[in-house]
Design an enzyme around this catalytic site. Sequence first.
Site, PDB file in Angstrom:
ATOM      1  N   SER A 118     -22.597 101.940  38.352  1.00  0.00           N
ATOM      2  CA  SER A 118     -21.651 100.821  38.197  1.00  0.00           C
ATOM      3  C   SER A 118     -20.985 100.751  36.833  1.00  0.00           C
ATOM      4  O   SER A 118     -20.077  99.943  36.649  1.00  0.00           O
ATOM      5  CB  SER A 118     -22.348  99.496  38.486  1.00  0.00           C
ATOM      6  OG  SER A 118     -22.447  99.313  39.865  1.00  0.00           O
ATOM      7  N   LYS A 132     -17.296 101.021  36.974  1.00  0.00           N
ATOM      8  CA  LYS A 132     -16.440  99.923  37.452  1.00  0.00           C
ATOM      9  C   LYS A 132     -15.578  99.354  36.325  1.00  0.00           C
ATOM     10  O   LYS A 132     -14.506  98.801  36.570  1.00  0.00           O
ATOM     11  CB  LYS A 132     -17.313  98.841  38.102  1.00  0.00           C
ATOM     12  CG  LYS A 132     -17.976  99.359  39.382  1.00  0.00           C
ATOM     13  CD  LYS A 132     -19.014  98.434  39.979  1.00  0.00           C
ATOM     14  CE  LYS A 132     -19.616  99.109  41.222  1.00  0.00           C
ATOM     15  NZ  LYS A 132     -20.749  98.395  41.806  1.00  0.00           N
ATOM     16  N   TYR A 146     -15.475 106.165  46.278  1.00  0.00           N
ATOM     17  CA  TYR A 146     -16.405 105.288  45.550  1.00  0.00           C
ATOM     18  C   TYR A 146     -17.713 106.014  45.236  1.00  0.00           C
ATOM     19  O   TYR A 146     -18.239 105.897  44.118  1.00  0.00           O
ATOM     20  CB  TYR A 146     -16.646 104.024  46.380  1.00  0.00           C
ATOM     21  CG  TYR A 146     -17.669 103.088  45.796  1.00  0.00           C
ATOM     22  CD1 TYR A 146     -17.362 102.306  44.678  1.00  0.00           C
ATOM     23  CD2 TYR A 146     -18.936 102.980  46.348  1.00  0.00           C
ATOM     24  CE1 TYR A 146     -18.312 101.444  44.135  1.00  0.00           C
ATOM     25  CE2 TYR A 146     -19.885 102.126  45.813  1.00  0.00           C
ATOM     26  CZ  TYR A 146     -19.566 101.362  44.707  1.00  0.00           C
ATOM     27  OH  TYR A 146     -20.514 100.516  44.165  1.00  0.00           O
ATOM     28  N   TYR A 199     -24.943  92.079  36.692  1.00  0.00           N
ATOM     29  CA  TYR A 199     -25.461  91.548  37.964  1.00  0.00           C
ATOM     30  C   TYR A 199     -25.598  90.033  37.865  1.00  0.00           C
ATOM     31  O   TYR A 199     -24.827  89.395  37.150  1.00  0.00           O
ATOM     32  CB  TYR A 199     -26.759  92.265  38.357  1.00  0.00           C
ATOM     33  CG  TYR A 199     -26.579  93.770  38.389  1.00  0.00           C
ATOM     34  CD1 TYR A 199     -25.652  94.341  39.271  1.00  0.00           C
ATOM     35  CD2 TYR A 199     -27.262  94.610  37.533  1.00  0.00           C
ATOM     36  CE1 TYR A 199     -25.451  95.704  39.302  1.00  0.00           C
ATOM     37  CE2 TYR A 199     -27.071  95.984  37.563  1.00  0.00           C
ATOM     38  CZ  TYR A 199     -26.155  96.522  38.448  1.00  0.00           C
ATOM     39  OH  TYR A 199     -25.946  97.871  38.472  1.00  0.00           O
ATOM     40  N   VAL A 237     -27.162 100.871  38.148  1.00  0.00           N
ATOM     41  CA  VAL A 237     -28.520 101.085  38.659  1.00  0.00           C
ATOM     42  C   VAL A 237     -29.107 102.435  38.236  1.00  0.00           C
ATOM     43  O   VAL A 237     -30.281 102.692  38.477  1.00  0.00           O
ATOM     44  CB  VAL A 237     -28.608 100.927  40.197  1.00  0.00           C
ATOM     45  CG1 VAL A 237     -28.314  99.499  40.617  1.00  0.00           C
ATOM     46  CG2 VAL A 237     -27.711 101.917  40.907  1.00  0.00           C
TER      47      VAL A 237
END
Length: 313
Positions: free
Chosen positions: A73, A76, A198, A249, A267
Amino acid sequence: MVIMAVSSSSSTFQPVLDRIAAEIENMPARGRPADYIPALAACDPRRFGMAVAELDGTVYGVGDWRQPLSTQSLTKVFTLALVLAGGGDALWERVGREPSGNPFNSLVQLEYENGIPRNPFINAGALVVTDRLHTQTGDAAGTLLDFLRAESGNAQLASNKDVAASEAAHGDRNAALGHFMASYGNIGNPVPTLLDQYFRQCSIEASCADLALATGFLARHGIRADGTRLLTSSQAKQVNAVMLTCGTYDAAGEFAYRVGLPGKSGVGGGIIAVVPGHCTLCVWSPGLDERGNSVAGVAALERFTTLTGLSVF
Ligand code: GLU
């Protein structure tokens, strides 16, 4: 323990990093690697690396700071920046910018909110961003990889095909998110195409040094490593703000309290963080807490801002 304030001038970053690594070495509990992506489950939670990059590209590091990690992530942040650079504020009609208060792969909020994800850093929001980037460029994952290579100066960066395949094989939740948003008209590309992009994006591997350098444009108010502008300084401020409020998160409040910097975790156990106008950091340790943030990573960043006084507060 007496906390010594350490001067923030660049020559002192190495002793600070060495001191943090020694403290982390003595941490008894390091959390557990993510196991819902089987290819990540085998990582040793005692691995630890940390890098700091100054605005001019000087990098300091300690531990496994040159070891490639699964970015997950962290990517992102970069896809968000690339979409804002290419398409401006139109993105915000398709994704919000409020903390979700829900797990990163949750479906429930999406139905109440008509297929518009809360923010670009939960999986649903990141899928919308990747969908936009794919529409803008015809190759979202390739565009991202080119950007990371250019900013880090490391032409060897690549996706790990095994990790991408592992994610695809266990990607039912992301597929559900993609199809659900498509039913609201919020995904422009075929969902299988989007998922392939993705998973290639998430499985890119890069070291702490690479990632600290690649994040530099956010500390330079939108300016890339080669001196050209990616984002306006307002856009850079906005990306930093979304990182601060939504980047770790459903523990962003705790992260802001402990670390006091815009940050984004993944993660794979990586966390990137920005000290606007000063430097960028990347820390890696694969053991995660129950929210999905690296246990040693958050602790190390907390010590960095405490020891140096470098935070946004
Ligand atoms: N590829 C992971 C997923 O979509 C990324 C999750 C993360 O790092 O937060 O589940």
